[in-house]
Design a protein around this motif. Sequence first.
Motif, PDB file in Angstrom:
ATOM      1  N   TYR A   1      -6.417 -15.039  29.977  1.00 14.09           N
ATOM      2  CA  TYR A   1      -7.434 -15.811  30.688  1.00 14.09           C
ATOM      3  C   TYR A   1      -8.692 -14.950  30.830  1.00 14.09           C
ATOM      4  CZ  TYR A   1      -9.640 -18.706  34.270  1.00 14.09           C
ATOM      5  OH  TYR A   1     -10.505 -19.487  34.974  1.00 14.09           O
ATOM      6  N   THR A   2      -9.629 -15.136  29.919  1.00 11.90           N
ATOM      7  CA  THR A   2     -10.818 -14.291  29.847  1.00 11.90           C
ATOM      8  C   THR A   2     -11.940 -14.846  30.717  1.00 11.90           C
ATOM      9  OG1 THR A   2     -10.264 -13.683  27.578  1.00 11.90           O
ATOM     10  CG2 THR A   2     -12.513 -13.276  28.289  1.00 11.90           C
ATOM     11  N   GLN A   3     -12.595 -13.933  31.448  1.00 13.54           N
ATOM     12  CA  GLN A   3     -13.811 -14.297  32.182  1.00 13.54           C
ATOM     13  C   GLN A   3     -14.915 -13.282  31.930  1.00 13.54           C
ATOM     14  OE1 GLN A   3     -12.499 -15.028  36.314  1.00 13.54           O
ATOM     15  NE2 GLN A   3     -12.670 -17.201  35.863  1.00 13.54           N
ATOM     16  N   GLY A   4     -14.822 -12.108  32.566  1.00 14.20           N
ATOM     17  CA  GLY A   4     -15.915 -11.148  32.491  1.00 14.20           C
ATOM     18  C   GLY A   4     -15.861 -10.255  31.268  1.00 14.20           C
ATOM     19  N   ILE A   5     -17.053  -9.819  30.807  1.00 12.40           N
ATOM     20  CA  ILE A   5     -17.167  -8.813  29.761  1.00 12.40           C
ATOM     21  C   ILE A   5     -18.340  -7.911  30.119  1.00 12.40           C
ATOM     22  CG2 ILE A   5     -18.691 -10.184  28.273  1.00 12.40           C
ATOM     23  CD1 ILE A   5     -17.101  -9.013  25.873  1.00 12.40           C
ATOM     24  N   GLY A   6     -18.184  -6.610  29.901  1.00 15.63           N
ATOM     25  CA  GLY A   6     -19.257  -5.686  30.251  1.00 15.63           C
ATOM     26  C   GLY A   6     -19.188  -4.411  29.438  1.00 15.63           C
ATOM     27  N   PHE A   7     -20.347  -3.908  29.014  1.00 14.90           N
ATOM     28  CA  PHE A   7     -20.454  -2.673  28.244  1.00 14.90           C
ATOM     29  C   PHE A   7     -21.440  -1.738  28.925  1.00 14.90           C
ATOM     30  CE2 PHE A   7     -18.228  -5.000  25.131  1.00 14.90           C
ATOM     31  CZ  PHE A   7     -17.736  -4.096  24.195  1.00 14.90           C
ATOM     32  N   ILE A   8     -21.016  -0.487  29.123  1.00 16.58           N
ATOM     33  CA  ILE A   8     -21.907   0.501  29.727  1.00 16.58           C
ATOM     34  C   ILE A   8     -22.786   1.153  28.675  1.00 16.58           C
ATOM     35  CG2 ILE A   8     -20.333   2.482  29.589  1.00 16.58           C
ATOM     36  CD1 ILE A   8     -21.330   3.167  32.481  1.00 16.58           C
ATOM     37  N   ASP A   9     -22.324   1.153  27.421  1.00 14.58           N
ATOM     38  CA  ASP A   9     -23.131   1.595  26.289  1.00 14.58           C
ATOM     39  C   ASP A   9     -22.597   0.883  25.049  1.00 14.58           C
ATOM     40  OD1 ASP A   9     -20.820   2.981  25.465  1.00 14.58           O
ATOM     41  OD2 ASP A   9     -21.511   4.878  26.301  1.00 14.58           O
ATOM     42  N   GLU A  10     -23.012   1.308  23.871  1.00 12.52           N
ATOM     43  CA  GLU A  10     -22.599   0.612  22.649  1.00 12.52           C
ATOM     44  C   GLU A  10     -21.112   0.741  22.349  1.00 12.52           C
ATOM     45  OE1 GLU A  10     -25.330   0.467  19.119  1.00 12.52           O
ATOM     46  OE2 GLU A  10     -26.229   2.169  20.157  1.00 12.52           O
ATOM     47  N   GLN A  11     -20.451   1.741  22.930  1.00 14.26           N
ATOM     48  CA  GLN A  11     -19.064   2.024  22.585  1.00 14.26           C
ATOM     49  C   GLN A  11     -18.057   1.588  23.648  1.00 14.26           C
ATOM     50  OE1 GLN A  11     -18.183   3.297  19.539  1.00 14.26           O
ATOM     51  NE2 GLN A  11     -20.347   3.130  19.062  1.00 14.26           N
ATOM     52  N   ILE A  12     -18.391   1.735  24.914  1.00 18.96           N
ATOM     53  CA  ILE A  12     -17.412   1.586  25.993  1.00 18.96           C
ATOM     54  C   ILE A  12     -17.616   0.269  26.724  1.00 18.96           C
ATOM     55  CG2 ILE A  12     -16.460   2.607  28.087  1.00 18.96           C
ATOM     56  CD1 ILE A  12     -17.535   5.297  27.166  1.00 18.96           C
TER      57      ILE A  12
ATOM     58  N   TRP B   1     -15.326  -3.480  28.627  1.00 19.94           N
ATOM     59  CA  TRP B   1     -14.106  -4.081  29.158  1.00 19.94           C
ATOM     60  C   TRP B   1     -14.185  -5.609  29.079  1.00 19.94           C
ATOM     61  CZ3 TRP B   1     -16.963  -0.245  31.342  1.00 19.94           C
ATOM     62  CH2 TRP B   1     -16.347   1.005  31.479  1.00 19.94           C
ATOM     63  N   ILE B   2     -13.027  -6.232  28.943  1.00 25.52           N
ATOM     64  CA  ILE B   2     -12.869  -7.675  29.075  1.00 25.52           C
ATOM     65  C   ILE B   2     -11.830  -7.929  30.155  1.00 25.52           C
ATOM     66  CG2 ILE B   2     -11.946  -9.759  27.985  1.00 25.52           C
ATOM     67  CD1 ILE B   2     -13.142  -8.890  25.382  1.00 25.52           C
ATOM     68  N   GLY B   3     -12.134  -8.812  31.105  1.00 21.26           N
ATOM     69  CA  GLY B   3     -11.213  -9.080  32.204  1.00 21.26           C
ATOM     70  C   GLY B   3     -11.071 -10.558  32.483  1.00 21.26           C
ATOM     71  N   GLY B   4     -10.290 -10.859  33.506  1.00 18.31           N
ATOM     72  CA  GLY B   4     -10.047 -12.232  33.926  1.00 18.31           C
ATOM     73  C   GLY B   4      -8.603 -12.452  34.302  1.00 18.31           C
ATOM     74  N   SER B   5      -7.700 -11.993  33.464  1.00 15.88           N
ATOM     75  CA  SER B   5      -6.276 -12.173  33.728  1.00 15.88           C
ATOM     76  C   SER B   5      -5.805 -11.241  34.842  1.00 15.88           C
ATOM     77  CB  SER B   5      -5.475 -11.901  32.443  1.00 15.88           C
ATOM     78  OG  SER B   5      -4.095 -11.955  32.705  1.00 15.88           O
TER      79      SER B   5
ATOM     80  N   TYR C   1      -8.577  -5.463  29.257  1.00 11.21           N
ATOM     81  CA  TYR C   1      -8.748  -4.871  27.936  1.00 11.21           C
ATOM     82  C   TYR C   1      -9.945  -3.921  27.946  1.00 11.21           C
ATOM     83  CZ  TYR C   1      -5.332  -7.793  25.497  1.00 11.21           C
ATOM     84  OH  TYR C   1      -4.168  -8.374  25.057  1.00 11.21           O
ATOM     85  N   GLU C   2      -9.779  -2.776  27.269  1.00 14.44           N
ATOM     86  CA  GLU C   2     -10.838  -1.774  27.178  1.00 14.44           C
ATOM     87  C   GLU C   2     -11.067  -1.390  25.724  1.00 14.44           C
ATOM     88  OE1 GLU C   2     -11.420   2.030  29.801  1.00 14.44           O
ATOM     89  OE2 GLU C   2     -10.321   2.662  27.999  1.00 14.44           O
ATOM     90  N   THR C   3     -12.325  -1.154  25.359  1.00 11.70           N
ATOM     91  CA  THR C   3     -12.658  -0.634  24.035  1.00 11.70           C
ATOM     92  C   THR C   3     -13.448   0.653  24.193  1.00 11.70           C
ATOM     93  OG1 THR C   3     -13.736  -1.079  21.915  1.00 11.70           O
ATOM     94  CG2 THR C   3     -14.778  -2.003  23.873  1.00 11.70           C
ATOM     95  N   ARG C   4     -13.230   1.576  23.273  1.00 12.81           N
ATOM     96  CA  ARG C   4     -13.991   2.818  23.235  1.00 12.81           C
ATOM     97  C   ARG C   4     -14.673   3.003  21.888  1.00 12.81           C
ATOM     98  NH1 ARG C   4     -14.159   6.336  28.042  1.00 12.81           N
ATOM     99  NH2 ARG C   4     -12.964   5.093  29.499  1.00 12.81           N
ATOM    100  N   ASP C   5     -14.647   1.958  21.057  1.00  8.44           N
ATOM    101  CA  ASP C   5     -15.259   2.076  19.734  1.00  8.44           C
ATOM    102  C   ASP C   5     -16.147   0.871  19.425  1.00  8.44           C
ATOM    103  OD1 ASP C   5     -13.394   0.094  19.301  1.00  8.44           O
ATOM    104  OD2 ASP C   5     -12.251   1.193  17.793  1.00  8.44           O
ATOM    105  N   GLY C   6     -16.840   0.381  20.432  1.00  9.76           N
ATOM    106  CA  GLY C   6     -17.821  -0.673  20.208  1.00  9.76           C
ATOM    107  C   GLY C   6     -17.253  -2.055  19.991  1.00  9.76           C
TER     108      GLY C   6
END
Length: 274
Positions: free
Chosen positions: A45-56, A58-62, A67-72
């Motif tokens: 259940y996806t709601q929010g998405i946010g990036f502090i820079d081009e690489q890092i 998060w996707i949240g909601g559930s 979910y976290e990414t460190r590679d864009g």
Amino acid sequence: FSFPTEEKGFISIQRNVREGRFYHLQTKDGGQNWQEVEHAPSHYYTQGIGFIDEQIGWIGGSNIWTYETRDGGNNWQKMKNIGNGFNNFQFFGDSLAYGVGFGVYKNSNVQANKLSQQKTYYSDGTLRGEYAILNGKRNGPAQTFHPNGSISSRGTYKENLKVGNWKYFDESGNLLQTVRMKNGTTNVRRKLLKQYVGVYLMTNGKNRIITLEKDQLFSQRGKGRKIPIFPENNNSFYFGSNPDINISFIKDSNGKITSSQIFQNGAYSMAKKI
């Protein structure tokens, strides 16, 4: 929406039903063109998405994990210790991050948490792979594992591409083959590539079409776009759009191709050749 730069941006897609694809949108040209990128193998259940820079980012909601990414946004990992239920992210400077979900969460040193090692997982939480990370990319030794925990492959990456000798093992730990990789791919004879061409019926009732143009295989799901797939060994290929999506082809006792098996977002799915 989240635009860490003027050119690179992301959009979260809320999906209330449990069927279908679970993806978000990415742009590299300021929003002129958008690409669908899957980040969850099953209902999330996806709601929010946010990036502090081009690489890092998060996707949240559930309420189960974030979910976290460190590679864009190329690869997404389940994070269970940073809070959940996020529908909004806010950043101050290049290190301070807040998330609002089932509570308000704060990380005051995001950049300090950059990974020296990346781990990927199967959908049940079992370890799938370990990769050395340098400058935000896979650089150095790496290994992957079968679902039973035994080693599946071992080798080296350079700038996110497999290089040098890679060893592949079966689930009992026996060496199957050693493959010489250059710039992320190896050579496979055209005669063998032609065996994989055909239509494969997926479990969702749709077709995956494998075609060969010159010496390049392509995968096309239904009427979607053609995606080049590159050989890791004689029967296993990865998608050019995402090296963590793999497709392998299965033969019967007579050497005839009967099906394909795709690994995506932590889980395997089968498709019968028709």
